[in-house]
Design an enzyme around this catalytic site. Structure first.
Site, mmCIF file in Angstrom:
data_model
loop_
_atom_site.group_PDB
_atom_site.id
_atom_site.type_symbol
_atom_site.label_atom_id
_atom_site.label_comp_id
_atom_site.label_asym_id
_atom_site.label_seq_id
_atom_site.Cartn_x
_atom_site.Cartn_y
_atom_site.Cartn_z
ATOM 1 N N ILE A 17 39.335 -7.541 -0.533
ATOM 2 C CA ILE A 17 38.112 -7.385 -1.340
ATOM 3 C C ILE A 17 37.805 -8.660 -2.126
ATOM 4 C CG2 ILE A 17 36.956 -5.999 -3.102
ATOM 5 C CD1 ILE A 17 38.973 -3.773 -2.552
ATOM 6 N N LYS A 38 48.053 -7.054 -11.186
ATOM 7 C CA LYS A 38 46.651 -7.278 -10.795
ATOM 8 C C LYS A 38 45.732 -7.152 -12.021
ATOM 9 C CE LYS A 38 47.699 -5.658 -6.132
ATOM 10 N NZ LYS A 38 47.866 -4.469 -5.282
ATOM 11 N N GLY A 78 43.727 -7.195 -1.859
ATOM 12 C CA GLY A 78 43.685 -7.614 -0.456
ATOM 13 C C GLY A 78 42.401 -8.303 -0.040
ATOM 14 N N GLY A 85 54.111 4.677 6.515
ATOM 15 C CA GLY A 85 54.243 3.230 6.306
ATOM 16 C C GLY A 85 53.425 2.702 5.143
ATOM 17 N N GLY A 103 47.659 -4.917 3.707
ATOM 18 C CA GLY A 103 47.736 -5.021 5.162
ATOM 19 C C GLY A 103 47.589 -6.456 5.610
ATOM 20 N N ASP A 113 52.864 -3.150 -9.722
ATOM 21 C CA ASP A 113 51.944 -3.890 -8.852
ATOM 22 C C ASP A 113 50.535 -3.913 -9.462
ATOM 23 O OD1 ASP A 113 51.277 -4.853 -5.909
ATOM 24 O OD2 ASP A 113 49.841 -3.259 -6.372
HETATM 25 N N1 HSE Z 1 51.645 -2.376 -2.353
HETATM 26 C C1 HSE Z 1 50.289 -2.679 -2.626
HETATM 27 C C2 HSE Z 1 49.427 -1.439 -2.433
HETATM 28 C C3 HSE Z 1 49.703 -3.744 -1.765
HETATM 29 O O1 HSE Z 1 49.936 -0.384 -2.083
HETATM 30 O O2 HSE Z 1 48.249 -1.536 -2.656
HETATM 31 C C4 HSE Z 1 50.075 -5.106 -2.192
HETATM 32 O O3 HSE Z 1 49.656 -5.380 -3.481
#
Ligand code: HSE
Length: 429
Positions: A137, A206, A135, A188, A305, A202
């Site tokens: 960072i 990364k 995000g 959420g 976010g 995910d």
């Molecule tokens: N779903 C990811 C997280 C955010 O929970 O960090 C988007 O990569």
């Protein structure tokens, strides 16, 4: 300052896209001053055109993303729709029709980063994607630019906020996985289908992106070893606490000791409470980088976010717009080192193994022999017995994953070993 604006096409207007549009409007003067020309939102491609989007001129909204990227007068395409298609085709078309691209699409970059970089280079355009990893960072640019003169040896990160929230909850309250996941969903943090987060997909995307940039080597998603965190139990946390550790889902990218290969992996691991990553709480992300000259660096902040991700997108937008004005392009893919990516079996680390065994003479010796036969050296052993059965916790010195797997397989075949309750790697020491 140039008065003719640079034109931006926004693909996607969800949580991130709407924040990008809002900041482009509210900070328009500052952005223009920083870039040296105004930036204008020239089109917004969405799936549902009827939805009211505050602050966005409905005349800019279109469902025809292809036509938007092919207009020919667009300077920068900002892609925040995610997923492989149609994002890949749209980004490629954007380059071919004269635009540079800012993307937040980790899945696409991890899978097809090389082809997208090649398309950008062929067309003399930029491809920036700071928002794709962790995000807000700043991480891609520090690795790609600030550390371009150094040699990065290791990247160790918490790059998924949902799973960090869940694990932190389990750690602080003693909750089980399902209970902590339910809370993450209610608040959420977790999606209705949390698979991508909890199974480590995910984080693996990364890790592939970070490893590629850190080691100047192509690392694809398929090269990343992946284990989710759904099997982590309250008992694992209790064991971790006894060792002065906590448990985190880590993305670990490492250069081998001889420098001749690299590895990338995502799995839950114990880390000492004294390690800076242990204090990363809730849904925050942090990435710890070790390099030859700089030593240890840590990058910390919100990893997801709308607003935090938009911050990273806007930073890229400013950089790409500056490049457009100066007629230059920023750094492209750097994969010259082309180091082989080794399989998980070659990874060397420490292990915490929890066994249920019969509590009778010779069992400990039998277990120790299996470790010795596989060349895995034991650091500590802790045993707790009850009613003829015992729980045996073995912590090893550094050993290869292949040797550890062979050890565990052999242990499972012993009559006196009732079961292998858990295997957890120990990192960050
Ligand atoms: N779903 C990811 C997280 C955010 O929970 O960090 C988007 O990569």
């Amino acid at each position: 300052m140039r008065t003719r604006p640079l034109k931006v096409a926004l693909l996607g207007c969800g949580v991130v896209g709407s924040e990008v549009a809002r900041i482009m409007t509210t900070h328009a003067d500052d952005l223009a001053a920083r870039i040296g020309a105004p930036v204008e939102l020239a089109g917004v491609a969405v799936r549902r055109p009827g939805k009211v989007r505050e602050g966005i001129d409905p005349a800019l909204v279109t469902t025809d993303a292809t036509a938007l990227v092919k207009r020919g007068d667009i300077d920068v395409v900002v892609e925040v729709i995610g997923g492989i298609e149609p994002a890949r085709t749209l980004i490629t078309a954007a380059f071919e029709h004269g635009a540079s691209v800012v993307s937040a699409n980790k899945a696409l970059l991890a899978q097809d980063g090389a082809a997208l970089h090649a398309a950008a280079e062929e067309n003399g355009k930029d491809l920036y994607y700071e928002a794709a990893v962790a995000g807000a960072i700043p991480l891609i640019r520090p690795l790609r630019e600030s550390l371009a003169g150094d040699k990065v040896n290791r990247v160790l990160g918490i790059v998924n906020g949902t799973t960090n929230f869940i694990l932190d909850k389990m750690d602080s309250t003693g909750a089980g996985y399902q209970e902590a996941l339910d809370e993450a969903t209610a608040l959420g943090y977790a999606e209705a289908d949390p698979t991508a987060d909890v199974e480590g997909f995910d984080a693996a995307a990364k890790a592939a992106i970070l490893a590629g940039i850190a080691f100047h080597t192509r690392v694809r998603l398929d090269d990343v070893y992946r284990e989710g965190m759904t099997e982590v139990t309250a008992a694992d946390f209790a064991s971790a606490k006894e060792m002065g550790c906590t448990i985190k889902l880590l993305a670990i990218c490492e250069r081998a000791a001889d420098g001749a290969s690299v590895t990338a992996r995502v799995h839950p691991a114990m880390i000492p409470l004294s390690h800076p990553l242990a204090s990363v709480r809730g849904a925050y992300n942090a990435v710890f980088v070790e390099s030859d000259a700089a030593g240890q660096l840590m990058f910390y902040g919100p990893g997801a976010g709308g607003s935090p991700t938009a911050s990273a997108v806007l930073g890229d937008l400013v950089a790409v717009c500056r490049n457009r004005l100066s007629g230059a392009t920023g750094p492209g893919e750097s994969a010259y080192a082309a180091l082989p990516v080794s399989p998980m079996g070659d990874v060397v680390t420490r292990y915490h193994i929890s066994l249920d065994v019969a509590d009778k003479p010779g069992v400990l010796a039998q277990v120790a022999t299996v470790f010795a036969e596989h060349g895995v050296s034991i650091d500590t052993v802790r045993q707790q017995g009850k009613d003829g059965e015992a729980s045996l916790v073995v912590v090893t010195h550094r050993a290869s994953d292949a040797a550890l797997n062979g050890t565990v397989e052999a242990l499972r075949s012993l009559d006196t070993v009732r079961g292998v309750a858990s295997i957890m790697r120990v990192e960050g020491e």
